[in-house]
Scaffold this motif. Structure first.
Motif, PDB file in Angstrom:
ATOM      1  N   ALA A 211      29.857  46.450  44.524  1.00  0.00           N
ATOM      2  CA  ALA A 211      29.684  47.671  43.750  1.00  0.00           C
ATOM      3  C   ALA A 211      28.212  48.004  43.581  1.00  0.00           C
ATOM      4  N   MET A 269      31.091  51.726  45.945  1.00  0.00           N
ATOM      5  CA  MET A 269      31.381  50.359  46.356  1.00  0.00           C
ATOM      6  C   MET A 269      31.512  50.277  47.861  1.00  0.00           C
ATOM      7  N   TYR A 300      37.505  44.930  41.962  1.00  0.00           N
ATOM      8  CA  TYR A 300      37.738  46.377  42.006  1.00  0.00           C
ATOM      9  C   TYR A 300      38.197  46.949  40.665  1.00  0.00           C
ATOM     10  N   LEU A 303      35.250  47.790  38.301  1.00  0.00           N
ATOM     11  CA  LEU A 303      34.515  49.023  38.599  1.00  0.00           C
ATOM     12  C   LEU A 303      35.306  50.232  38.151  1.00  0.00           C
TER      13      LEU A 303
END
Length: 457
Positions: A211, A269, A300, A303
């Motif tokens: 990220a 990302m 994930y 983020l």
């Protein structure tokens, strides 16, 4: 109708029927946008599909408007409505993952935080939103733009099937092989065609991503914006990143001197080879002086939820959006001009890429028609004090108007506000007439009109 008028509905559902005078009525009628202060006739917190069928039949037979609430994140607050029956999925948030087939089925009340939590356990994901509190159903039905768009397409491009209760109270499954006209319309046509009770998705291998959040002083925004535009055009689709204009947020990686100051930001990302992650972000660190940055491996879901705290439920907001065929120098200049006047740290001005996989789907293959666009910008002001509402709304409108000369006629319906009904036809472009015909087949009386409404043919 008074509360007693809903006794027959209470007898038909297992969920809770909440009417004015009930202790939790005010909480039940509230949606995410604090600007919205609607007073529905009743809110049904459904527990299963049978409750949805009973609620639709009751509303139709009693000539009640219907508002459908999944995550409740709709910018215009379409999850509630004056004197309406609200069908609320707050208690149906289940997500079942099949790791062998790489699919997941989500109930209509799930948010992307719920969905990502379930799929991440198997190292899988699909295209979702930028904010974890966004509802899975609403985002998908409007198209669905997110970090994975360039690589895997829109949320609706990953939809495999949906269960729907129609205006007649019938339960249907829509897919490529069943009720395919309805399936076509659901992929971008919004909540116009029935009450979606669950959605099945295709999943992809997405686990820990590399990220990046890179913050620049606004004085370097022209250099950064042009680099972002040109670099992304040739970057691998595994790089999903958006350009933003904001006030520096109070986060640990940004020095305090930049908190509350106008900045330009790139957020996104890398989902390719993890060993390439640092190198893929290095050009963004080199292009201009950086005020602060956070670049590195991250799950994930983390983020996806990174900005949730900036926009809590109840914050006031107003939105506008267009599509951009190009991120032109003129559009960049207007973003920089208004970027200097961002009103609050919560305000989100984002420019999302919609190239790559999105453009490998034909313009008429789904209801989402804007496959020839490259960017989807949103101007969303968020603020706390109702006394500031007029000035914040005026700021958003002026900003949007300044971008119109560089924009396409239509915009992304998930970013439209309540005063954008006049734009519905242009938002769907060449697909609008077919959508009207599907609407006439499944909802000829326009029972489901509390939305960006498509009128039946």
């Amino acid at each position: 109708m008074n509360g007693n008028s809903f006794d027959s509905l209470r007898d038909q559902v297992r969920g809770q029927v909440i009417t004015p005078g009930d202790a939790d009525y005010d909480a039940a009628r509230a949606v995410h946008n604090g600007m919205i202060d609607k007073k529905p006739a009743a809110v049904v917190r459904v527990s299963q599909v049978a409750d949805v069928i009973a609620s639709v039949n009751f509303a139709r037979d009693n000539s009640l408007d219907v508002a459908i609430r999944g995550g409740g994140h709709s910018a215009p607050g379409f999850g509630t409505w004056d004197d309406a029956l609200v069908i609320d999925f707050v208690n149906t948030k289940g997500v079942r993952v099949d790791p062998a087939s790489r699919t997941a089925r989500s109930e209509a009340g799930a948010t992307w935080a719920d969905f990502n939590h379930a799929t991440h356990a198997f190292g899988l994901a699909t295209t979702g939103g930028i904010v974890g509190t966004t509802g899975v159903a609403g985002l998908t039905l409007g198209g669905g733009i997110g970090y994975l768009t360039r690589k895997y397409g829109l949320s609706c491009d990953n939809l495999l099937s949906a269960d729907v209760v129609t205006a007649e109270g019938k339960f249907l499954t829509a897919s490529e092989s069943e009720n395919d006209d309805l399936f076509w319309a659901l992929r971008g046509g919004g909540g116009n065609f029935g009450v979606v009770t669950s959605l099945e998705y295709r999943l992809h291998p997405v686990d820990t991503v590399h990220a990046g959040v890179v913050v620049y002083p606004l004085e370097h925004a022209e250099t950064v914006s042009k680099f972002y535009r040109d670099h992304l055009a040739s970057a691998p689709e595994e790089l999903g990143a958006f350009l933003a204009f904001a006030l520096g947020p109070p986060v640990p990686f940004l020095p305090e001197e930049w908190h509350g100051k106008p900045v330009c930001v790139v957020v996104g990302m890398w989902t390719g080879d993890p060993a390439e992650g640092a190198a893929r972000w290095q050009p963004f660190l080199d292009v201009a002086p950086v005020a602060g940055s956070m670049v590195g491996p991250m799950p994930y879901p983390a983020l996806n939820q990174a900005f949730d705290a900036l926009q809590p439920k109840g914050i006031l907001s107003y939105w506008k959006a267009d599509f951009l065929p190009e991120l032109s120098d003129g559009a960049i200049a207007e973003h920089i001009r208004f970027g200097a006047t961002i009103p609050t740290v919560q305000t989100a001005v984002h420019v999302y890429p919609i190239d790559g996989a999105v453009q490998r789907v034909g313009q008429t293959e789904t209801a989402f028609a804007n496959r020839n666009m490259k960017f989807a910008p949103v101007i969303a002001a968020f603020w706390q004090d109702p006394a500031d509402s007029d000035s914040k709304v005026a700021w958003v409108r002026e900003y949007a108007q300044a971008l119109r000369p560089y924009s396409a006629p239509g915009g992304y319906i998930n970013f439209m506000d309540g005063d954008d009904q006049s734009r519905v036809a242009e938002n769907y472009g060449p697909n609008y007439q077919r959508l009207r015909e599907v609407k006439a087949k499944y909802d000829p009386q326009n029972l489901f009109h509390v939305n960006q409404n498509i009128t039946p043919a």
